[in-house]
Design a protein around this motif. Structure first.
Motif, PDB file in Angstrom:
ATOM      1  N   MET A   1      -1.541  29.145  48.989  1.00  0.00           N
ATOM      2  CA  MET A   1      -0.403  28.558  49.660  1.00  0.00           C
ATOM      3  C   MET A   1      -0.250  29.179  51.045  1.00  0.00           C
ATOM      4  O   MET A   1      -0.281  30.390  51.199  1.00  0.00           O
ATOM      5  CB  MET A   1       0.865  28.803  48.853  1.00  0.00           C
ATOM      6  CG  MET A   1       2.088  28.226  49.476  1.00  0.00           C
ATOM      7  SD  MET A   1       3.461  28.333  48.333  1.00  0.00           S
ATOM      8  CE  MET A   1       4.677  29.025  49.389  1.00  0.00           C
ATOM      9  N   THR A   2      -0.076  28.355  52.067  1.00  0.00           N
ATOM     10  CA  THR A   2       0.104  28.818  53.433  1.00  0.00           C
ATOM     11  C   THR A   2       1.585  28.804  53.785  1.00  0.00           C
ATOM     12  O   THR A   2       2.263  27.801  53.586  1.00  0.00           O
ATOM     13  CB  THR A   2      -0.662  27.914  54.416  1.00  0.00           C
ATOM     14  OG1 THR A   2      -2.021  27.864  54.024  1.00  0.00           O
ATOM     15  CG2 THR A   2      -0.541  28.425  55.819  1.00  0.00           C
ATOM     16  N   VAL A   3       2.061  29.913  54.309  1.00  0.00           N
ATOM     17  CA  VAL A   3       3.457  30.004  54.729  1.00  0.00           C
ATOM     18  C   VAL A   3       3.543  29.579  56.192  1.00  0.00           C
ATOM     19  O   VAL A   3       2.828  30.108  57.035  1.00  0.00           O
ATOM     20  CB  VAL A   3       3.984  31.449  54.567  1.00  0.00           C
ATOM     21  CG1 VAL A   3       5.407  31.559  55.076  1.00  0.00           C
ATOM     22  CG2 VAL A   3       3.883  31.889  53.118  1.00  0.00           C
ATOM     23  N   PRO A   4       4.392  28.603  56.516  1.00  0.00           N
ATOM     24  CA  PRO A   4       4.500  28.185  57.912  1.00  0.00           C
ATOM     25  C   PRO A   4       5.077  29.302  58.774  1.00  0.00           C
ATOM     26  O   PRO A   4       5.972  30.025  58.340  1.00  0.00           O
ATOM     27  CB  PRO A   4       5.444  26.989  57.862  1.00  0.00           C
ATOM     28  CG  PRO A   4       6.153  27.085  56.576  1.00  0.00           C
ATOM     29  CD  PRO A   4       5.280  27.869  55.645  1.00  0.00           C
ATOM     30  N   ARG A   5       4.519  29.440  59.954  1.00  0.00           N
ATOM     31  CA  ARG A   5       5.014  30.448  60.892  1.00  0.00           C
ATOM     32  C   ARG A   5       6.009  29.774  61.827  1.00  0.00           C
ATOM     33  O   ARG A   5       5.638  28.931  62.620  1.00  0.00           O
ATOM     34  CB  ARG A   5       3.856  31.065  61.659  1.00  0.00           C
ATOM     35  CG  ARG A   5       2.936  31.836  60.736  1.00  0.00           C
ATOM     36  CD  ARG A   5       1.817  32.469  61.482  1.00  0.00           C
ATOM     37  NE  ARG A   5       1.015  33.258  60.555  1.00  0.00           N
ATOM     38  CZ  ARG A   5      -0.234  33.569  60.759  1.00  0.00           C
ATOM     39  NH1 ARG A   5      -0.843  33.204  61.861  1.00  0.00           N
ATOM     40  NH2 ARG A   5      -0.896  34.287  59.879  1.00  0.00           N
ATOM     41  N   VAL A   6       7.265  30.153  61.699  1.00  0.00           N
ATOM     42  CA  VAL A   6       8.330  29.546  62.487  1.00  0.00           C
ATOM     43  C   VAL A   6       9.001  30.595  63.359  1.00  0.00           C
ATOM     44  O   VAL A   6       8.970  31.784  63.051  1.00  0.00           O
ATOM     45  CB  VAL A   6       9.384  28.864  61.583  1.00  0.00           C
ATOM     46  CG1 VAL A   6       8.781  27.712  60.804  1.00  0.00           C
ATOM     47  CG2 VAL A   6      10.005  29.866  60.627  1.00  0.00           C
ATOM     48  N   TRP A   7       9.624  30.163  64.430  1.00  0.00           N
ATOM     49  CA  TRP A   7      10.392  31.061  65.283  1.00  0.00           C
ATOM     50  C   TRP A   7      11.709  31.370  64.590  1.00  0.00           C
ATOM     51  O   TRP A   7      12.357  30.490  64.042  1.00  0.00           O
ATOM     52  CB  TRP A   7      10.636  30.409  66.642  1.00  0.00           C
ATOM     53  CG  TRP A   7       9.387  30.335  67.453  1.00  0.00           C
ATOM     54  CD1 TRP A   7       8.584  29.251  67.593  1.00  0.00           C
ATOM     55  CD2 TRP A   7       8.778  31.393  68.183  1.00  0.00           C
ATOM     56  NE1 TRP A   7       7.509  29.571  68.384  1.00  0.00           N
ATOM     57  CE2 TRP A   7       7.604  30.883  68.765  1.00  0.00           C
ATOM     58  CE3 TRP A   7       9.097  32.722  68.416  1.00  0.00           C
ATOM     59  CZ2 TRP A   7       6.762  31.651  69.569  1.00  0.00           C
ATOM     60  CZ3 TRP A   7       8.260  33.489  69.209  1.00  0.00           C
ATOM     61  CH2 TRP A   7       7.111  32.957  69.773  1.00  0.00           C
ATOM     62  N   ARG A   8      12.102  32.659  64.613  1.00  0.00           N
ATOM     63  CA  ARG A   8      13.335  33.088  63.951  1.00  0.00           C
ATOM     64  C   ARG A   8      14.243  33.759  64.960  1.00  0.00           C
ATOM     65  O   ARG A   8      13.806  34.593  65.740  1.00  0.00           O
ATOM     66  CB  ARG A   8      12.993  34.048  62.821  1.00  0.00           C
ATOM     67  CG  ARG A   8      12.167  33.350  61.740  1.00  0.00           C
ATOM     68  CD  ARG A   8      11.522  34.308  60.821  1.00  0.00           C
ATOM     69  NE  ARG A   8      12.489  35.151  60.150  1.00  0.00           N
ATOM     70  CZ  ARG A   8      12.349  35.613  58.936  1.00  0.00           C
ATOM     71  NH1 ARG A   8      11.279  35.309  58.237  1.00  0.00           N
ATOM     72  NH2 ARG A   8      13.251  36.373  58.391  1.00  0.00           N
ATOM     73  N   LYS A   9      15.505  33.387  64.904  1.00  0.00           N
ATOM     74  CA  LYS A   9      16.505  33.937  65.815  1.00  0.00           C
ATOM     75  C   LYS A   9      17.309  35.009  65.086  1.00  0.00           C
ATOM     76  O   LYS A   9      17.621  34.863  63.907  1.00  0.00           O
ATOM     77  CB  LYS A   9      17.424  32.816  66.284  1.00  0.00           C
ATOM     78  CG  LYS A   9      18.387  33.231  67.376  1.00  0.00           C
ATOM     79  CD  LYS A   9      19.284  32.086  67.784  1.00  0.00           C
ATOM     80  CE  LYS A   9      18.499  30.978  68.408  1.00  0.00           C
ATOM     81  NZ  LYS A   9      19.351  29.949  69.016  1.00  0.00           N
ATOM     82  N   SER A  10      17.661  36.053  65.795  1.00  0.00           N
ATOM     83  CA  SER A  10      18.453  37.128  65.209  1.00  0.00           C
ATOM     84  C   SER A  10      19.811  36.614  64.757  1.00  0.00           C
ATOM     85  O   SER A  10      20.457  35.832  65.455  1.00  0.00           O
ATOM     86  CB  SER A  10      18.652  38.251  66.231  1.00  0.00           C
ATOM     87  OG  SER A  10      19.603  39.175  65.769  1.00  0.00           O
ATOM     88  N   SER A  11      20.263  37.077  63.607  1.00  0.00           N
ATOM     89  CA  SER A  11      21.590  36.692  63.121  1.00  0.00           C
ATOM     90  C   SER A  11      22.680  37.295  64.003  1.00  0.00           C
ATOM     91  O   SER A  11      23.809  36.810  64.025  1.00  0.00           O
ATOM     92  CB  SER A  11      21.776  37.147  61.676  1.00  0.00           C
ATOM     93  OG  SER A  11      21.657  38.556  61.599  1.00  0.00           O
ATOM     94  N   HIS A  12      22.355  38.342  64.770  1.00  0.00           N
ATOM     95  CA  HIS A  12      23.333  38.959  65.673  1.00  0.00           C
ATOM     96  C   HIS A  12      23.595  38.085  66.893  1.00  0.00           C
ATOM     97  O   HIS A  12      24.565  38.287  67.599  1.00  0.00           O
ATOM     98  CB  HIS A  12      22.845  40.333  66.127  1.00  0.00           C
ATOM     99  CG  HIS A  12      22.753  41.319  65.011  1.00  0.00           C
ATOM    100  ND1 HIS A  12      23.862  41.910  64.452  1.00  0.00           N
ATOM    101  CD2 HIS A  12      21.694  41.801  64.329  1.00  0.00           C
ATOM    102  CE1 HIS A  12      23.476  42.726  63.480  1.00  0.00           C
ATOM    103  NE2 HIS A  12      22.175  42.666  63.387  1.00  0.00           N
ATOM    104  N   SER A  13      22.753  37.128  67.163  1.00  0.00           N
ATOM    105  CA  SER A  13      22.881  36.288  68.355  1.00  0.00           C
ATOM    106  C   SER A  13      23.836  35.127  68.160  1.00  0.00           C
ATOM    107  O   SER A  13      24.372  34.603  69.116  1.00  0.00           O
ATOM    108  CB  SER A  13      21.519  35.719  68.740  1.00  0.00           C
ATOM    109  OG  SER A  13      20.626  36.751  69.003  1.00  0.00           O
ATOM    110  N   SER A  14      24.045  34.696  66.951  1.00  0.00           N
ATOM    111  CA  SER A  14      24.814  33.478  66.704  1.00  0.00           C
ATOM    112  C   SER A  14      26.291  33.611  67.047  1.00  0.00           C
ATOM    113  O   SER A  14      26.934  32.624  67.354  1.00  0.00           O
ATOM    114  CB  SER A  14      24.669  33.035  65.257  1.00  0.00           C
ATOM    115  OG  SER A  14      25.150  34.048  64.393  1.00  0.00           O
ATOM    116  N   GLY A  15      26.830  34.816  67.043  1.00  0.00           N
ATOM    117  CA  GLY A  15      28.259  34.983  67.306  1.00  0.00           C
ATOM    118  C   GLY A  15      28.593  35.160  68.766  1.00  0.00           C
ATOM    119  O   GLY A  15      29.748  35.082  69.157  1.00  0.00           O
TER     120      GLY A  15
END
Length: 67
Positions: free
Chosen positions: A1-15
């Motif tokens: 199974m291949t895991v897709p590589r996605v861009w992830r944003k810090s949870s600290h940035s959303s606020g």
């Protein structure tokens, strides 16, 4: 199974209200770093070791050396 590589944003940035954010992506042997406000500008590929050192430095909350 291949895991897709996605861009992830810090949870600290959303606020925040400034809209400034860094996104990360697993590139296999490196970590991709890009500006979420300008993803078309490309990304930096940082070795896993260098990225680990950067995180350790940030967690120590040391002042930036004078230039």
């Amino acid at each position: 199974m291949t895991v897709p590589r996605v861009w992830r944003k810090s949870s600290h940035s959303s606020g925040g209200t400034s809209g400034e954010c860094v996104e990360l992506r697993d590139l296999g042997s490196a970590v991709g770093v890009r500006d979420s406000r300008a993803p078309e500008a490309g990304h930096l590929a940082v070795s896993r070791g260098a990225f680990a050192e950067l995180l350790a430095w940030l967690k120590r909350d040391e002042p930036t050396p004078d230039a």
